[in-house]
Design a protein around this motif. Structure first.
Motif, short mmCIF file in Angstrom:
data_model
loop_
_atom_site.label_atom_id
_atom_site.label_comp_id
_atom_site.label_asym_id
_atom_site.label_seq_id
_atom_site.Cartn_x
_atom_site.Cartn_y
_atom_site.Cartn_z
N ALA A 275 0.80 -1.22 0.00
CA ALA A 275 0.00 0.00 0.00
C ALA A 275 0.84 1.27 0.00
O ALA A 275 0.30 2.37 -0.17
CB ALA A 275 -0.93 -0.01 1.21
N HIS A 276 2.14 1.17 0.17
CA HIS A 276 2.98 2.37 0.28
C HIS A 276 3.12 3.13 -1.03
O HIS A 276 3.35 4.33 -1.04
CB HIS A 276 4.37 1.99 0.81
N CYS A 277 3.02 2.39 -2.13
CA CYS A 277 3.16 3.05 -3.45
C CYS A 277 2.16 2.43 -4.41
O CYS A 277 2.17 1.21 -4.63
CB CYS A 277 4.58 2.87 -3.98
N THR A 278 1.29 3.26 -4.97
CA THR A 278 0.28 2.78 -5.90
C THR A 278 0.29 3.64 -7.15
O THR A 278 0.32 4.87 -7.07
CB THR A 278 -1.13 2.83 -5.27
N VAL A 279 0.29 2.98 -8.29
CA VAL A 279 0.35 3.67 -9.58
C VAL A 279 -0.93 3.38 -10.36
O VAL A 279 -1.42 2.23 -10.37
CB VAL A 279 1.59 3.20 -10.39
N ARG A 280 -1.48 4.38 -11.00
CA ARG A 280 -2.62 4.21 -11.89
C ARG A 280 -2.24 4.77 -13.26
O ARG A 280 -1.86 5.92 -13.37
CB ARG A 280 -3.86 4.93 -11.35
N SER A 281 -2.38 3.93 -14.29
CA SER A 281 -2.04 4.36 -15.65
C SER A 281 -3.12 3.89 -16.60
O SER A 281 -4.13 3.29 -16.18
CB SER A 281 -0.68 3.77 -16.05
N ALA A 282 -2.89 4.12 -17.88
CA ALA A 282 -3.86 3.69 -18.88
C ALA A 282 -3.70 2.21 -19.23
O ALA A 282 -4.52 1.66 -19.97
CB ALA A 282 -3.71 4.54 -20.14
N ASP A 283 -2.66 1.57 -18.71
CA ASP A 283 -2.39 0.18 -19.06
C ASP A 283 -2.50 -0.69 -17.80
O ASP A 283 -1.65 -0.60 -16.91
CB ASP A 283 -0.98 0.06 -19.65
N PRO A 284 -3.53 -1.51 -17.69
CA PRO A 284 -3.69 -2.35 -16.50
C PRO A 284 -2.54 -3.34 -16.31
O PRO A 284 -2.24 -3.73 -15.18
CB PRO A 284 -5.02 -3.07 -16.74
N ARG A 285 -1.88 -3.72 -17.38
CA ARG A 285 -0.75 -4.64 -17.26
C ARG A 285 0.42 -3.96 -16.57
O ARG A 285 1.12 -4.56 -15.75
CB ARG A 285 -0.34 -5.14 -18.65
N PHE A 286 0.63 -2.67 -16.88
CA PHE A 286 1.68 -1.90 -16.21
C PHE A 286 1.34 -1.74 -14.73
O PHE A 286 2.19 -1.93 -13.85
CB PHE A 286 1.81 -0.53 -16.89
N ASP A 287 0.09 -1.41 -14.43
CA ASP A 287 -0.34 -1.24 -13.04
C ASP A 287 -0.15 -2.53 -12.26
O ASP A 287 0.32 -2.53 -11.11
CB ASP A 287 -1.81 -0.83 -12.99
N ARG A 288 -0.52 -3.63 -12.86
CA ARG A 288 -0.40 -4.94 -12.21
C ARG A 288 1.06 -5.23 -11.85
O ARG A 288 1.36 -5.69 -10.74
CB ARG A 288 -0.94 -6.00 -13.15
N THR A 289 1.95 -4.96 -12.76
CA THR A 289 3.37 -5.25 -12.54
C THR A 289 3.96 -4.34 -11.46
O THR A 289 4.64 -4.80 -10.54
CB THR A 289 4.15 -5.08 -13.85
N VAL A 290 3.68 -3.05 -11.56
CA VAL A 290 4.28 -2.07 -10.65
C VAL A 290 3.68 -2.16 -9.25
O VAL A 290 4.39 -2.02 -8.24
CB VAL A 290 4.12 -0.65 -11.22
N ASN A 291 2.39 -2.41 -9.15
CA ASN A 291 1.70 -2.36 -7.87
C ASN A 291 1.75 -3.68 -7.09
O ASN A 291 1.65 -3.67 -5.86
CB ASN A 291 0.23 -1.98 -8.06
N VAL A 292 1.88 -4.80 -7.80
CA VAL A 292 1.75 -6.09 -7.12
C VAL A 292 2.97 -6.98 -7.34
O VAL A 292 3.74 -7.26 -6.42
CB VAL A 292 0.47 -6.84 -7.56
#
Length: 372
Positions: A328-345
């Protein structure tokens, strides 16, 4: 070919076939005890050091393919199979593996029986804990014999693979109720042991690999699951294993569950059970006719901590909460759910695992080249 997909809501990777190109694995453990588990339930467990405190054996680099792990054999009349596909390698009517954050759930079904096994290493526990749920999907009563299986390593994983002239004389176990104690070298030079247990009465057990598998047979066709009857073998030297026979009778639509645990116990001070013959809390030396008894108090406490489904649910919830807080310390939201999945989890999860294990243990790094 498609082998699986990401379930973003559950934060799990879902494997939909056991026939993956390579073993796809998860790393369980966040503190001192760690387990590697594949979609076919292959892998190994260790305490702190993958070389010097190895609890279970593994044959490396997929030769043979993903052999040795924490397995279940299902004896259903004349049919014998494994819900994880391995080691029986009998085709399943249903298969799914869900690798989550610190836990893995494998589901397998065949001939009207479904088995769901969820495995984790709880916070604050030096143990791998599994809950097994068995459901009768058929319209007839099912009488089943289930056999757990692990193969113990003789602690030093490198020596275990090499020094057979010595190792084949070492193995020592003890059976107490539904618990199997791997206490090799405890009397001679160690202050630690492993305990492998189930939380219900058993119909039998085995601790000798050759007896369990039988002569001239592979693990996939082991004689004890094939006959549906444990041999109650007690190993002395040779290849130690742990196996429990759990008998179930399920009406149509009925489900039942049980807990399987593999734990590590260290007794740095009170190595032996207290209450010696002179009332000094110590035992006389072996040559004076007294046989010391292993101090099992910590093992009993460990088994009591994970004795029910409710206790397992609490442990799993604590593990989920731990990883949710870490991510939960760092969360990214972008236009690409695959990018979000990789960076956030998955990237931070991989980094945390890599840090904890020092990249010492995997299916390609054996963990025996050095300690950690």
């Amino acid at each position: 070919m498609r082998f699986g997909y990401f379930d973003d809501e559950a934060r799990e990777y879902v494997i939909t076939t056991p026939h993956t190109p390579r073993p796809w694995i998860n790393y369980l453990g966040t503190e001192s005890f760690f387990s590697l588990v594949s979609g076919s339930q292959g892998g190994y467990s260790f305490y702190r050091d993958a070389k010097l405190r190895r609890l279970t054996r593994y044959r490396y680099n997929g030769v043979p393919a993903d052999d040795n792990g924490r397995y279940l054999f299902i004896h259903d009349g004349t049919d014998v199979w494994s819900p994880s596909y391995a080691p029986c390698r009998v085709e399943l009517d249903e298969y799914e593996c869900r690798h989550g954050l610190g836990y893995t759930t494998v589901t397998g079904a065949r001939n009207g029986v479904r088995v769901v096994r969820t495995t984790c290493v709880p916070r604050g526990a030096d143990a791998e804990i599994s809950r097994v749920v068995v459901t009768n999907l058929s319209t007839a009563t099912k009488t089943l014999q289930l056999f757990t299986f692990v193969e113990f390593c003789l602690w030093d994983a490198l020596d275990d693979q090499m020094n057979y002239q010595r190792n084949l004389s070492l193995a020592e176990v003890e059976i107490e109720g539904s618990a199997i104690y791997h206490k090799t070298e405890y009397r001679e030079r160690r202050n630690h042991y492993a305990v492998f247990w189930v939380n219900k009465p058993i119909a039998g057990f085995d601790t000798d690999r050759d007896t369990f598998i039988g002569p001239e047979r592979p693990l996939s066709a082991a004689v004890v699951p094939a006959t549906g009857r444990a041999a109650n073998s007690v190993v002395s030297g040779w290849y130690p294993i742990g196996s429990h026979q759990v008998d179930l009778t399920l009406a149509p639509g009925e489900s039942t569950s049980f807990i399987v645990g593999l734990g590590y116990v260290e007794n740095p001070t009170d190595k032996w059970e207290q209450g010696g013959p002179r009332g000094q809390g110590k035992w006389l030396p072996l040559w004076q006719g007294e046989t010391p008894r292993v101090n099992k108090v910590p093992a009993h406490a460990l088994m009591a901590r994970f004795a029910t489904d409710d206790q397992f649910d609490v442990a799993l919830a604590e593990l989920r909460s731990y990883f949710s807080d870490r991510l939960a310390h760092c969360t990214v939201r972008s236009a690409d759910p695959r990018f979000d999945r990789t960076v956030n989890v998955w990237n931070p999860y991989q980094c945390l695992v890599t840090f904890n294990l020092s990249r010492s243990a995997s299916y390609f790094e054996t963990g025996i080249g050095r300690g950690m």
